[in-house]
Write a protein that holds these residues in place. Structure first.
Motif, short mmCIF file in Angstrom:
data_model
loop_
_atom_site.label_atom_id
_atom_site.label_comp_id
_atom_site.label_asym_id
_atom_site.label_seq_id
_atom_site.Cartn_x
_atom_site.Cartn_y
_atom_site.Cartn_z
N ASP A 175 38.79 23.47 29.85
CA ASP A 175 38.52 24.43 28.77
C ASP A 175 37.28 25.27 29.10
OD1 ASP A 175 40.69 23.61 27.28
OD2 ASP A 175 39.50 22.33 25.92
N ALA A 176 36.23 24.61 29.58
CA ALA A 176 34.99 25.32 29.91
C ALA A 176 35.22 26.32 31.05
CB ALA A 176 33.89 24.32 30.29
N TYR A 177 35.96 25.91 32.07
CA TYR A 177 36.27 26.83 33.17
C TYR A 177 37.10 28.02 32.68
CZ TYR A 177 34.47 23.73 36.84
OH TYR A 177 33.66 22.96 37.65
N GLN A 178 38.02 27.75 31.78
CA GLN A 178 38.83 28.84 31.23
C GLN A 178 37.95 29.80 30.42
OE1 GLN A 178 42.41 26.79 29.46
NE2 GLN A 178 43.23 28.84 29.83
N ASP A 179 37.01 29.24 29.66
CA ASP A 179 36.13 30.06 28.82
C ASP A 179 35.20 30.95 29.63
OD1 ASP A 179 37.26 28.99 26.55
OD2 ASP A 179 35.60 27.60 26.13
N CYS A 180 34.79 30.50 30.82
CA CYS A 180 33.80 31.28 31.56
C CYS A 180 34.38 31.99 32.79
CB CYS A 180 32.59 30.43 31.92
SG CYS A 180 32.92 29.08 33.03
N ASP A 193 30.29 28.08 41.71
CA ASP A 193 30.01 29.34 42.42
C ASP A 193 31.32 29.97 42.90
OD1 ASP A 193 27.24 28.81 42.20
OD2 ASP A 193 27.13 27.95 44.22
N PHE A 194 32.16 29.13 43.48
CA PHE A 194 33.44 29.56 44.04
C PHE A 194 34.33 30.17 42.96
CE2 PHE A 194 37.75 28.53 45.73
CZ PHE A 194 37.64 29.00 47.03
N LEU A 195 34.42 29.49 41.81
CA LEU A 195 35.22 30.02 40.70
C LEU A 195 34.62 31.31 40.15
CD1 LEU A 195 36.10 26.72 38.79
CD2 LEU A 195 37.67 28.15 40.13
N ASP A 196 33.29 31.38 40.06
CA ASP A 196 32.63 32.61 39.60
C ASP A 196 32.97 33.78 40.51
OD1 ASP A 196 31.42 31.37 37.45
OD2 ASP A 196 29.45 31.20 38.41
N MET A 197 32.88 33.55 41.82
CA MET A 197 33.16 34.62 42.79
C MET A 197 34.60 35.12 42.62
SD MET A 197 33.12 34.54 46.98
CE MET A 197 34.50 33.38 47.11
N PHE A 198 35.55 34.20 42.60
CA PHE A 198 36.95 34.62 42.47
C PHE A 198 37.21 35.26 41.12
CE2 PHE A 198 37.84 32.34 46.34
CZ PHE A 198 38.93 33.03 46.87
N SER A 199 36.52 34.80 40.08
CA SER A 199 36.72 35.37 38.75
C SER A 199 36.25 36.83 38.70
CB SER A 199 35.96 34.53 37.71
OG SER A 199 36.17 35.04 36.41
N PRO A 204 37.56 56.34 40.86
CA PRO A 204 38.75 55.72 40.28
C PRO A 204 39.31 54.57 41.10
CG PRO A 204 39.24 57.92 41.10
CD PRO A 204 37.75 57.73 41.23
N ASP A 205 39.07 54.54 42.40
CA ASP A 205 39.64 53.48 43.22
C ASP A 205 38.76 52.24 43.29
OD1 ASP A 205 37.74 54.89 44.67
OD2 ASP A 205 38.72 54.54 46.59
N PHE A 206 37.60 52.25 42.64
CA PHE A 206 36.69 51.11 42.69
C PHE A 206 37.36 49.82 42.22
CE2 PHE A 206 33.60 48.37 40.43
CZ PHE A 206 32.88 47.93 41.52
N LEU A 207 38.01 49.85 41.06
CA LEU A 207 38.63 48.64 40.52
C LEU A 207 39.72 48.09 41.44
CD1 LEU A 207 38.93 49.25 36.68
CD2 LEU A 207 37.47 47.62 37.87
N SER A 208 40.45 48.97 42.09
CA SER A 208 41.54 48.51 42.94
C SER A 208 41.05 48.00 44.29
CB SER A 208 42.56 49.62 43.14
OG SER A 208 42.00 50.69 43.85
N THR A 209 39.81 48.33 44.68
CA THR A 209 39.30 47.87 45.96
C THR A 209 38.33 46.71 45.83
OG1 THR A 209 37.55 49.54 45.94
CG2 THR A 209 39.59 50.12 47.07
N PHE A 210 37.72 46.54 44.69
CA PHE A 210 36.73 45.46 44.52
C PHE A 210 37.41 44.26 43.88
CE2 PHE A 210 32.87 43.40 42.84
CZ PHE A 210 32.06 43.46 43.96
N HIS A 211 38.35 43.65 44.61
CA HIS A 211 39.02 42.47 44.12
C HIS A 211 39.61 41.64 45.25
CE1 HIS A 211 42.78 44.74 44.54
NE2 HIS A 211 43.36 43.56 44.57
N ILE A 212 39.89 40.40 44.91
CA ILE A 212 40.57 39.47 45.81
C ILE A 212 41.74 38.88 45.03
CG2 ILE A 212 40.41 37.23 46.96
CD1 ILE A 212 37.50 37.74 47.50
N ARG A 213 42.89 38.85 45.64
CA ARG A 213 44.05 38.21 44.98
C ARG A 213 44.04 36.73 45.29
NH1 ARG A 213 46.57 43.08 46.11
NH2 ARG A 213 47.38 44.07 44.24
N ILE A 214 44.39 35.92 44.29
CA ILE A 214 44.46 34.47 44.56
C ILE A 214 45.91 34.06 44.71
CG2 ILE A 214 42.31 33.92 43.43
CD1 ILE A 214 44.08 32.83 41.08
N MET A 216 41.42 40.78 36.72
CA MET A 216 41.19 40.70 35.28
C MET A 216 39.75 40.99 34.86
SD MET A 216 44.17 40.12 34.24
CE MET A 216 43.80 39.86 32.53
N ALA A 217 38.81 40.91 35.79
CA ALA A 217 37.40 41.13 35.44
C ALA A 217 37.17 42.60 35.07
CB ALA A 217 36.51 40.73 36.61
#
Length: 187
Positions: free
Chosen positions: A14-19, A90-96, A177-187, A101-102
């Motif tokens: 639950d905590a991981y989902q919340d943050c 840290d790992f979850l924060d980075m991927f989040s 406009p392309d910032f959001l599409s380039t600043f991400h990692i797919r899991i 969705m961020a």
């Protein structure tokens, strides 16, 4: 039958989902990715919150990061120790933050931190030089780098102090406009 290993308590999940911006299933999948980097270091049971930190060498070798010229800096910014060694949090924060969705503001904040190599809360000329050299893999001449850096500061520096604040940077990102599409990692 059904002796399923408990990795996290319900409260931990639950905590991981919340943050984060992840579902329980995605959190468990990311835990597996983290554990796969060093199965001998990462226990299967996280209910007692073990003090585990994976070294940067393992984090930087992940397929999502290994070809990124900013991999070391990304790991440093997201690691609690500032050295790129990562706990599961840290790992979850980075991927989040790097997930699709961020929100833009959160991504811009972390992009700013990644490009602020000297950690002075501004992107100055030397930060821009390092950024540009990483982006171009040192293929530009010193004059070309200087010209691009001057142009960036000239266009994005709203208060004319010769460096970019977080506010200047966020204003610039809104126009990219392309910032959001380039600043991400797919899991």
């Amino acid at each position: 039958m059904g002796n399923k290993q408990t990795i996290f308590t319900a409260e931990q999940l639950d905590a991981y989902q919340d943050c984060t911006y992840f579902t329980r299933k995605e959190i468990l999948r990311l835990f597996d990715r983290y554990r796969d980097l060093a199965p001998q270091l990462v226990p299967l049971d996280y209910t007692s919150q073990p003090d585990v930190k994976l070294p940067y060498e393992l984090i930087g070798s992940m397929p999502e990061l290994k070809d990124n010229p900013f991999r070391q800096r990304i790991a440093e910014v997201f690691s609690e120790d500032g050295e790129g060694n990562m706990t599961l949090d840290d790992f979850l924060d980075m991927f989040s933050v790097l997930s699709e969705m961020a929100p833009r503001d959160l991504k811009a904040y972390y992009a700013f931190k990644i490009y602020d190599f000297n950690n002075d809360d501004f992107i100055c000329q030397s930060d821009l030089v390092k950024t540009l050299n990483k982006l171009t893999r040192n293929e530009l001449t010193e004059d070309e780098v200087r010209m691009v850096c001057e142009k960036v500061i000239d266009e994005a520096d709203l208060d004319n102090d010769g460096r970019l604040s977080l506010e200047d940077f966020q204003h610039m990102i809104v126009r990219a406009p392309d910032f959001l599409s380039t600043f991400h990692i797919r899991i």
